[in-house]
Design an enzyme around this catalytic site. Structure first.
Site, PDB file in Angstrom:
ATOM      1  N   CYS A  50     -89.834 -17.121 -39.284  1.00 25.30           N
ATOM      2  CA  CYS A  50     -89.484 -16.431 -38.046  1.00 25.30           C
ATOM      3  C   CYS A  50     -88.746 -17.341 -37.079  1.00 25.30           C
ATOM      4  CB  CYS A  50     -90.731 -15.870 -37.378  1.00 25.30           C
ATOM      5  SG  CYS A  50     -91.973 -17.110 -37.000  1.00 25.30           S
ATOM      6  N   ARG A  52     -86.877 -20.393 -38.313  1.00 24.92           N
ATOM      7  CA  ARG A  52     -85.972 -21.336 -38.981  1.00 24.92           C
ATOM      8  C   ARG A  52     -85.314 -20.678 -40.191  1.00 24.92           C
ATOM      9  NH1 ARG A  52     -87.603 -26.038 -39.287  1.00 24.92           N
ATOM     10  NH2 ARG A  52     -89.571 -25.741 -38.191  1.00 24.92           N
ATOM     11  N   ALA A 193     -97.430  -5.187 -43.383  1.00 27.11           N
ATOM     12  CA  ALA A 193     -98.551  -5.611 -44.223  1.00 27.11           C
ATOM     13  C   ALA A 193     -98.215  -6.883 -44.985  1.00 27.11           C
ATOM     14  CB  ALA A 193     -98.928  -4.498 -45.202  1.00 27.11           C
TER      15      ALA A 193
END
Length: 588
Positions: A50, A52, A193
């Protein structure tokens, strides 16, 4: 061949750029395939999280490799190369190894010390292995990075320096308070999920929420996660799965919502969130006629409106200096800037009026005598009243005097926002939740951008220094092993050549001494082999030691030159070793 990494992260690029450059799973697969198909690279792996996006490759040319990897990142991310280039960083050989090991230990994470990155590195290696884009170098590198990360967490207190992004995000939602106390009794909605969403759901369950609803595009995965949550021995939470179409309805019931999906567009818009909290928050306190006012009461609220002069005549901006003399009287010690604050007008404008007042007698006499009106005035005032007003204003200015200080206006009281009734945590990249939600009353949103700002000033534990020493030691050991492995095929080729020489000489001996019995032949053969081994032992051991040192790569070339070894023979040994390693290599 040499290790090269090109990438961007929260340390080098703003969240808006990271968001646009985010790669979904299909894009990562295509990037790996195109990288190994490119000329400079033979191996490739992508580490995409989230915060890199990094492309690792084994290349034979540095400059060509940087250009090719940068171009591929731009093509597959959809961000133009010229726009992306300023945010890219490049690490080569030992620095690339050091970078990955630091990432694995959590030193380069948004929340220092978080251990979630280890799972992401493991997933990255597994994907490269499935696509056969990771060869010996990247397999060894990523597996060693996992070992170094685990060592850092087991031997130090780096976990105390930070926590997972999920925990940090929940702490921000709770405004730094106790998460368990904040979460107790709340109802949670988890959208997605995957690994991050599953971690968020488990964390919320342990924190004490009473209900967790899991929504996912693949309903089976949502149902499986809900079952795992229900089966946990350390929690007592009711969990159920719903399809994505039920999210708007579930949002109206939820107190906490965590979203982390791979969607390319928004999952929750500002309109949908506003609809979900409608009726759940008290009306905002908006200042009205009876609400808070600026200093000076009614005159403060209506600063700049027409005011009455000493004679009761309106002194609007079209008719003369719009200074309310009654508010200036008795304010000795204020300068023009202070007078401007009282009058509710710009200081520069008041300066112009002051200059006009200094000549007010002449101007007033001219207007009283029917002379031309001052430019910019409407000329509707009674000349006598106008002259009286100007004279009074001139007297006031002379009495007040001028000082350089500016009187700051009193701050205007802003309406209080109601307490949040819906807490939103967006851990997706690109974002799942519209940033405009930040402005909604009754809603508190924490996203990647706000997490980056909050973590910038977070203190680091003393154990970080110990982890850095571990990383440095492991980088040196990995580099030595890599350089030693680089010369191994040459040493093997040399020993193979020596064995062939011994076999050839024994064959010649058999031709010259046909009556030699087996016992003597075996003794002679063993003696010759011992001589060759002793002659080669010291040089081969020493050359491995030298090759393991920085700059020792040239010893392999020297050995090949000195013994006139066939380069193809050395390459064949290397390929055979790689093939054996690939067969023996287990799962990451």
């Amino acid at each position: 061949m040499s290790l090269l990494v090109v990438g961007l992260s929260h340390r080098s690029a703003p969240v808006s750029v990271l968001e646009r450059a985010a790669l979904n799973t299909d894009a990562q697969v295509k990037l790996l395939q195109d990288t190994v198909a490119a000329e400079p690279a033979t191996e490739a792996a992508v580490l995409a999280t989230c915060n890199r996006i990094e492309l690792y490759a084994d290349v034979d040319k540095f400059h060509a490799g940087v250009a090719e990897l940068s171009t591929l990142l731009a093509q597959h991310s959809g961000v133009g190369l010229e726009e992306l280039t300023p945010y890219l960083y490049v690490h080569y050989e030992d620095r690339a190894v050091h970078h990955l090991f630091s990432v694995a230990c959590g030193l380069d994470s948004m929340v220092v010390g978080e251990g979630q990155i280890l799972g992401q590195i493991k997933d990255s290696l597994a994907r490269a292995q499935d696509l056969h884009s990771a060869g010996r170098l990247l397999n060894d590198l990523f597996q060693q990075a996992l070992r170094v990360g685990k060592r850092a967490h087991s031997e130090t207190g780096i976990d105390r320096a930070g926590q997972s992004l999920v925990t940090f995000g929940l702490e921000q939602l709770a405004r730094g308070g106790d998460v368990q106390q904040w979460a107790r009794g709340k109802k949670a909605l988890v959208i997605g999920a995957g690994s991050m969403s599953s971690l968020a759901a488990a964390t919320l369950a342990r924190a004490g929420v009473t209900e967790i609803v899991v929504a996912n595009r693949t309903f089976d995965r949502a149902e499986r996660l809900a079952q795992i949550l229900m089966a946990g021995d350390d929690t007592d939470v009711a969990a159920r799965a719903v399809p994505m179409e039920s999210v708007p309805a579930e949002l109206t019931r939820a107190d906490v919502t965590v979203s982390c999906t791979g969607a390319t567009g928004l999952v929750l818009t500002a309109e949908s969130v506003a609809g979900a909290v409608e009726g759940r928050t008290p009306p905002s306190a908006v200042p009205g006629e009876d609400g808070p006012t600026a200093p000076g009461g009614e005159s403060g609220r209506r600063a700049g409106a027409q005011r009455s002069g000493p004679s009761g005549t309106s002194l609007g901006s079209e008719d003369g200096c719009p200074l309310e003399l009654s508010s200036v009287q008795g304010t000795a010690g204020f300068s023009v800037l202070g007078e401007a604050a009282v009058a509710g007008m710009a200081a520069a404008e008041l300066e112009q009026h002051a200059a006009w007042v200094d000549k007010g007698t002449v101007g007033g006499a001219q207007r009283a005598a029917g002379g031309p009106a001052r430019p910019g005035t409407a000329g509707t005032l009674d000349p006598a009243a106008d002259t009286d007003a100007i004279a009074a204003l001139a007297a006031t200015v002379a009495t007040v005097g001028r000082i350089p200080e500016r009187r700051r206006p009193e701050p205007v009281e802003e309406p209080q926002r109601p307490e949040p009734v819906l807490f939103l945590l967006d851990l997706a990249m690109p974002r799942d939740i519209d940033a405009a939600v930040h402005r909604l009353a009754g809603v508190r949103l924490v996203d990647i951008e706000s997490l980056a700002e909050a973590s910038a000033g977070a203190p680091m534990a003393a154990d970080v220094d110990q982890v850095r020493r571990i990383v440095s030691d492991e980088v040196a050991a990995f580099g030595a092993a890599l350089r030693a492995a680089h010369i191994t095929p040459t040493v093997v080729a040399l020993r193979t050549m020596a064995a062939d020489v011994v076999a050839g000489e024994i064959a010649r001996l058999d031709g010259r001494l046909p009556g030699l019995d087996d016992k003597h032949r075996a003794e002679i053969t063993q003696t010759v082999r011992r001589v060759v081994d002793k002659l080669l032992h010291a040089p081969t051991v020493r050359v491995k030691q030298l090759a393991a040192e920085p700059g020792g790569a040239g010893y392999a070339d020297a050995l090949r030159t000195l013994f006139d070894l066939d380069p193809e023979t050395v390459a064949a040994v290397s390929r055979a070793e790689d093939s054996t390693t690939e067969k023996d290599r287990g799962p990451a």
